[in-house]
Scaffold this motif. Structure first.
Motif, PDB file in Angstrom:
ATOM      1  N   PRO A  35      -8.616   3.731  -6.611  1.00 20.84           N
ATOM      2  CA  PRO A  35      -8.998   4.452  -7.677  1.00 20.84           C
ATOM      3  C   PRO A  35      -9.541   5.897  -7.169  1.00 20.84           C
ATOM      4  O   PRO A  35     -10.118   5.973  -6.240  1.00 20.84           O
ATOM      5  N   SER A  36      -9.448   6.739  -8.152  1.00 26.87           N
ATOM      6  CA  SER A  36     -10.031   7.920  -7.991  1.00 26.87           C
ATOM      7  C   SER A  36     -11.384   8.098  -8.852  1.00 26.87           C
ATOM      8  O   SER A  36     -11.702   6.959  -9.141  1.00 26.87           O
ATOM      9  N   GLY A  89      -8.955  -0.208  -1.651  1.00 23.55           N
ATOM     10  CA  GLY A  89     -10.023   0.832  -1.056  1.00 23.55           C
ATOM     11  C   GLY A  89     -11.262   0.462  -1.675  1.00 23.55           C
ATOM     12  O   GLY A  89     -11.673  -0.519  -2.090  1.00 23.55           O
ATOM     13  N   SER A  90     -12.127   1.516  -1.900  1.00 21.13           N
ATOM     14  CA  SER A  90     -13.533   1.068  -2.146  1.00 21.13           C
ATOM     15  C   SER A  90     -13.869   1.558  -3.702  1.00 21.13           C
ATOM     16  O   SER A  90     -13.180   2.380  -4.327  1.00 21.13           O
ATOM     17  N   PRO A 138       0.671  -1.280   0.024  1.00 25.70           N
ATOM     18  CA  PRO A 138       0.068  -0.111   0.119  1.00 25.70           C
ATOM     19  C   PRO A 138       0.844   1.285   0.108  1.00 25.70           C
ATOM     20  O   PRO A 138       1.783   1.312   0.628  1.00 25.70           O
ATOM     21  N   GLU A 139       0.318   2.379  -0.559  1.00 25.01           N
ATOM     22  CA  GLU A 139       0.984   3.510  -0.498  1.00 25.01           C
ATOM     23  C   GLU A 139       1.273   4.284   0.808  1.00 25.01           C
ATOM     24  O   GLU A 139       0.579   4.005   1.553  1.00 25.01           O
ATOM     25  N   ASN A 140       2.370   4.825   0.837  1.00 26.70           N
ATOM     26  CA  ASN A 140       2.721   5.508   2.277  1.00 26.70           C
ATOM     27  C   ASN A 140       3.053   4.454   3.145  1.00 26.70           C
ATOM     28  O   ASN A 140       2.991   4.863   4.447  1.00 26.70           O
ATOM     29  N   GLU A 161      -9.985   6.480 -15.637  1.00 27.86           N
ATOM     30  CA  GLU A 161      -9.581   6.879 -14.324  1.00 27.86           C
ATOM     31  C   GLU A 161      -7.965   6.627 -14.454  1.00 27.86           C
ATOM     32  O   GLU A 161      -7.373   5.948 -15.062  1.00 27.86           O
ATOM     33  N   THR A 162      -7.120   7.582 -13.604  1.00 28.80           N
ATOM     34  CA  THR A 162      -5.911   7.850 -14.006  1.00 28.80           C
ATOM     35  C   THR A 162      -4.976   7.477 -12.664  1.00 28.80           C
ATOM     36  O   THR A 162      -3.827   7.387 -12.893  1.00 28.80           O
ATOM     37  N   ASP A 163      -5.602   7.279 -11.471  1.00 25.93           N
ATOM     38  CA  ASP A 163      -4.892   7.301 -10.165  1.00 25.93           C
ATOM     39  C   ASP A 163      -4.381   5.789  -9.799  1.00 25.93           C
ATOM     40  O   ASP A 163      -3.504   5.534  -8.979  1.00 25.93           O
ATOM     41  N   GLY A 164      -5.489   4.979 -10.271  1.00 28.19           N
ATOM     42  CA  GLY A 164      -5.330   3.619  -9.509  1.00 28.19           C
ATOM     43  C   GLY A 164      -4.474   2.819  -9.731  1.00 28.19           C
ATOM     44  O   GLY A 164      -3.578   2.882 -11.065  1.00 28.19           O
ATOM     45  N   SER A 165      -3.845   2.041  -8.620  1.00 33.93           N
ATOM     46  CA  SER A 165      -2.645   1.049  -9.158  1.00 33.93           C
ATOM     47  C   SER A 165      -2.762  -0.127  -8.139  1.00 33.93           C
ATOM     48  O   SER A 165      -2.889   0.048  -7.124  1.00 33.93           O
ATOM     49  N   PRO A 166      -2.800  -1.282  -8.750  1.00 32.68           N
ATOM     50  CA  PRO A 166      -2.860  -1.647 -10.274  1.00 32.68           C
ATOM     51  C   PRO A 166      -3.997  -0.884 -10.936  1.00 32.68           C
ATOM     52  O   PRO A 166      -5.108  -0.691 -10.151  1.00 32.68           O
TER      53      PRO A 166
END
Length: 272
Positions: free
Chosen positions: A133-134, A220-221, A41-43, A156-161
């Motif tokens: 994802p955003s 996340g959701s 997970p990020e951070n 959508e541009t933020d989600g990883s994967p």
């Protein structure tokens, strides 16, 4: 002279690193390679193992590289971490430890170990930094003609994967195959959950409705787009015919007016 030498010293370092990368790549041809994927997970902190390390080898030389797309940079070389990792990473022969990872750290980490003689080993870790994802954006035409092709897109541009996508019509989940559903069996569409494209071909009157898409990647959701109404309508043949008739009548009136003016000698009087 010494000062001049010091000033000129750093100049060729980038070129030297490129040469070293090329030599290392050539020497590793045929070396044993192990590969694994790690998701964090990020951070959060992350440990990237060097499976290529052999404790039985005496004085092994260890190098780390980071690959993202077509970019390949030195990560650990000559016994030290390179910028900008010095303040973010701790090195040990078996592991590199990130204090925290960001989405920019997603990529391939390559550990190369060279021992005495011809002992060479290499390990790779594909790090995926998990980012939820955003809010996606739904690209939906507000009107389309029945019988034509209508393309709806979800981005959508933020989600990883990278997320997968689902589509909803009038708050009902659209199945991948419309023929398996009593609600959607009168529609003809294809739905790609990877690209987020929903293609109606041909569009029917049953396809009028309120549409929105959803992006999800198990981090996340799931996130939903705004709702957009699409109206599927027939071509207004009667309106087109009426418009043509009116246009012909206007042209006929203009022609009659010009003929009438000539027949009364209006244009010849103006010339005199």
């Amino acid at each position: 002279m010494a000062g001049a030498a010091r000033r000129g010293g750093p100049g060729p370092r980038p070129l030297l690193w490129l040469v070293l990368l090329g030599v290392a790549a050539a020497s590793l041809v045929g070396a044993q390679v192990t590969s694994e994927t790690k998701e964090v997970p990020e951070n959060k902190p992350a440990d990237i193992p060097c499976s290529a390390y052999r404790s039985s080898w005496s004085n092994p030389r260890i190098e780390w590289k980071f690959q993202k797309g077509s970019s390949l940079v030195l990560f650990y070389y000559g016994g030290e971490l390179t910028e900008p990792y010095k303040n973010r990473v701790q090195f040990s022969p078996t592991t590199i430890h990130f204090n925290t990872v960001t989405r920019e750290d997603t990529g391939k980490y390559i550990c190369e170990v060279v021992g005495d003689g011809s002992h060479i080993a290499k390990s790779e870790v594909n790090l995926i930094v998990q980012v939820p994802p955003s809010k996606p954006v739904a690209h939906v035409p507000t009107s389309a003609t029945i019988g034509s092709k209508a393309v709806l897109r979800c981005t959508e541009t933020d989600g990883s994967p990278p997320p997968t996508f689902r589509w909803y019509k009038d708050s009902m989940l659209m199945p991948a195959n419309p023929k398996t559903s009593l609600t959607f069996r009168n529609s003809s569409y294809t739905l790609d959950p990877v690209t987020g494209e929903l293609i109606f071909e041909p569009l029917s009157g049953f396809d009028t409705g309120d549409y929105y898409c959803e992006a999800m990647n198990n981090v996340g959701s799931p996130q939903k787009s705004d709702v957009i109404h699409m109206e599927a309508s027939e071509v207004n043949v009667g309106g087109i015919v009426a418009a043509v008739v009116v246009l012909l009548m206007v042209l006929a009136l203009v022609a009659f007016g010009i003929w009438f003016a000539y027949s009364r000698g209006f244009f010849s009087k103006r010339k005199e």
